[in-house]
Design an enzyme around this catalytic site. Structure first.
Site, PDB file in Angstrom:
ATOM      1  N   SER A 180       0.788  -1.227   0.000  1.00 27.02           N
ATOM      2  CA  SER A 180       0.000   0.000   0.000  1.00 27.02           C
ATOM      3  C   SER A 180       0.820   1.277   0.000  1.00 27.02           C
ATOM      4  O   SER A 180       0.324   2.324  -0.425  1.00 27.02           O
ATOM      5  CB  SER A 180      -0.940   0.016   1.206  1.00 27.02           C
ATOM      6  OG  SER A 180      -0.207  -0.036   2.418  1.00 27.02           O
ATOM      7  N   HIS A 208      -5.426  -3.736  -2.141  1.00 25.33           N
ATOM      8  CA  HIS A 208      -5.126  -2.792  -3.219  1.00 25.33           C
ATOM      9  C   HIS A 208      -4.993  -3.476  -4.575  1.00 25.33           C
ATOM     10  O   HIS A 208      -4.654  -2.825  -5.567  1.00 25.33           O
ATOM     11  CB  HIS A 208      -3.859  -2.001  -2.897  1.00 25.33           C
ATOM     12  CG  HIS A 208      -4.059  -0.979  -1.831  1.00 25.33           C
ATOM     13  ND1 HIS A 208      -4.580   0.276  -2.083  1.00 25.33           N
ATOM     14  CD2 HIS A 208      -3.834  -1.020  -0.490  1.00 25.33           C
ATOM     15  CE1 HIS A 208      -4.654   0.967  -0.948  1.00 25.33           C
ATOM     16  NE2 HIS A 208      -4.206   0.208   0.023  1.00 25.33           N
ATOM     17  N   LYS A 239     -12.403  -0.097  -1.425  1.00 24.28           N
ATOM     18  CA  LYS A 239     -11.517   0.651  -2.325  1.00 24.28           C
ATOM     19  C   LYS A 239     -12.078   0.624  -3.742  1.00 24.28           C
ATOM     20  O   LYS A 239     -12.982   1.384  -4.067  1.00 24.28           O
ATOM     21  CB  LYS A 239     -10.100   0.105  -2.210  1.00 24.28           C
ATOM     22  CG  LYS A 239      -9.504   0.327  -0.815  1.00 24.28           C
ATOM     23  CD  LYS A 239      -8.105  -0.209  -0.690  1.00 24.28           C
ATOM     24  CE  LYS A 239      -7.463   0.188   0.633  1.00 24.28           C
ATOM     25  NZ  LYS A 239      -8.178  -0.302   1.834  1.00 24.28           N
TER      26      LYS A 239
END
Length: 391
Positions: A180, A208, A239
């Site tokens: 990240s 991610h 996300k």
């Protein structure tokens, strides 16, 4: 009145170190241009990779779910909190990830805490990349298991840790899929090969990578063609999916075990039904077209290439996470503030999240950024970068 002088002293030290930061209070929803302090600024720090937070299909799914179920779930999942919309979400996630089952948590953080703390005991060992996310570190701490760390992406050291751990009941190798802070990708094929050689469990946190890597955003396991060879996949709904929540994609036996043992699952009220419905819609959006992901990667390649031409240090980034390495905390925050004055929100990241001399502004490119947005950002970054002696 409580004596909190020691807390005030620590806050003062953060200010002296240049690491103190007030919360930014936004006056608009998540998007490329957002309202902050009464003016519009270009957002370059959002995890909304695909711009799905305002997708019309997902908004409609949320509204319909509120009309049907109300705004809350009313209980934990093991009492009355498991609605049919939660069950459907988990079935769709499992099908999307190509696993037997999936279990949804309130966040990716809660998923890591719940899974790691419940499956590991003092008879086991976990072997973790040194740059893994804080939620992995905290989950390991809660587990009371034996722990070993290997240097970031160092496969030789990972193999040595495996050799050292032959006498434990279970060995679990834990890695982020995409890291990240630096935006680099884990060497998952080699990790899987080592785990198969030494009979270890592979655990990947794809926070991610979800919606970013793999066909239609299925994640790093699919990206490397390792379907069926990664035992535990952690994903996020917060996300690229554009909502909130986390999940584990796994075998059915592990799901059933976690339902009975994972404390962050057992003692948290279920996600609001509108969120579950939104996430189902997001899965359908991802499966319908890869256009957003292609746009994301085209934007990323262009933007990172231009930054490198200017001379910025972007570290080892391979993904839409693009750090600009600045150095010391105070200078990093000053650089972030100068960018904001120019109309760009790019959050400074400093110690202890990263090493004290590796402060950076972490830029995140999205599919929603237009060519004009990116050119605006590059123009301002060049101006401020020169003023700070970074280029």
């Amino acid at each position: 009145m409580a004596n909190f002088e020691y807390l005030a002293e620590e806050l003062n030290q953060l200010k002296q170190d240049g690491r103190y930061r007030e919360l930014s209070v936004w006056g608009s929803g998540c998007g490329t241009w957002m309202e902050l302090g009464g003016r519009k600024v270009l957002q370059l720090s959002s995890n909304n990779y695909l711009g799905l937070t305002s997708h019309p299909d997902m908004k409609r799914a949320a509204i319909d779910a509120i009309d049907k179920y109300g705004v809350g779930s009313g209980s934990v999942r093991t009492i009355t909190g498991t609605l049919n919309v939660h069950d459907r979400l988990e079935r769709e996630l499992a099908a999307f990830k190509g696993t037997e089952a999936a279990l949804v948590f309130q966040s990716g953080y809660a998923a890591n805490l719940g899974v790691l703390s419940s499956i590991l005991t003092s008879d086991d060992v976990v072997i973790s990349d040194e740059l893994n996310h804080a939620s992995i570190i905290d989950g390991i701490r809660l587990s009371k298991t034996n722990r070993k760390i290997y240097a970031h992406k160092d496969l030789d050291q990972l193999e040595q840790r495996l050799k050292e751990s032959a006498n434990y009941r279970t060995r679990v190798i834990v890695t982020d899929g995409v890291f990240s802070m630096d935006g680099d990708i884990a060497p998952l094929p080699q990790i899987v090969e080592l785990c198969e050689k030494y009979d270890a469990i592979v655990y990947v946190d794809d926070a991610h990578a979800s919606g970013v890597l793999g066909k239609n955003g299925k994640g790093s396991t699919d990206h490397f063609g390792l379907n069926g060879r990664v035992h535990i996949q952690i994903g996020t709904l917060s996300k690229a999916v554009g909502a909130v929540g986390g999940y584990v994609a796994c075998e059915q036996v592990l799901k059933q075990f976690l339902v009975h043992k994972a404390r962050s699952f057992l003692f948290s009220t279920a996600l609001p039904p509108a969120v579950a419905a939104t996430c189902i819609s997001a899965i359908h959006v991802l499966q319908a077209s890869s256009d957003r992901i292609e746009r994301l990667w085209n934007n990323t390649a262009f933007f990172r290439g231009e930054l490198k031409k200017m001379g910025f240090d972007t570290g080892v980034s391979e993904t839409p996470i693009i750090p600009i390495i600045v150095g010391q905390p105070a200078k990093t925050m000053q650089f972030s503030d100068a960018l904001l004055a120019e109309g760009i929100f790019a959050q400074g990241i400093v110690y202890p999240t990263v090493a004290n001399d590796k402060g950076r502004v972490r830029l995140i490119i999205t599919a929603a950024h237009t060519d004009e947005d990116l050119k605006f950002a590059l123009d301002r970054l060049e101006k401020v970068g020169k003023a700070f002696g970074l280029i």
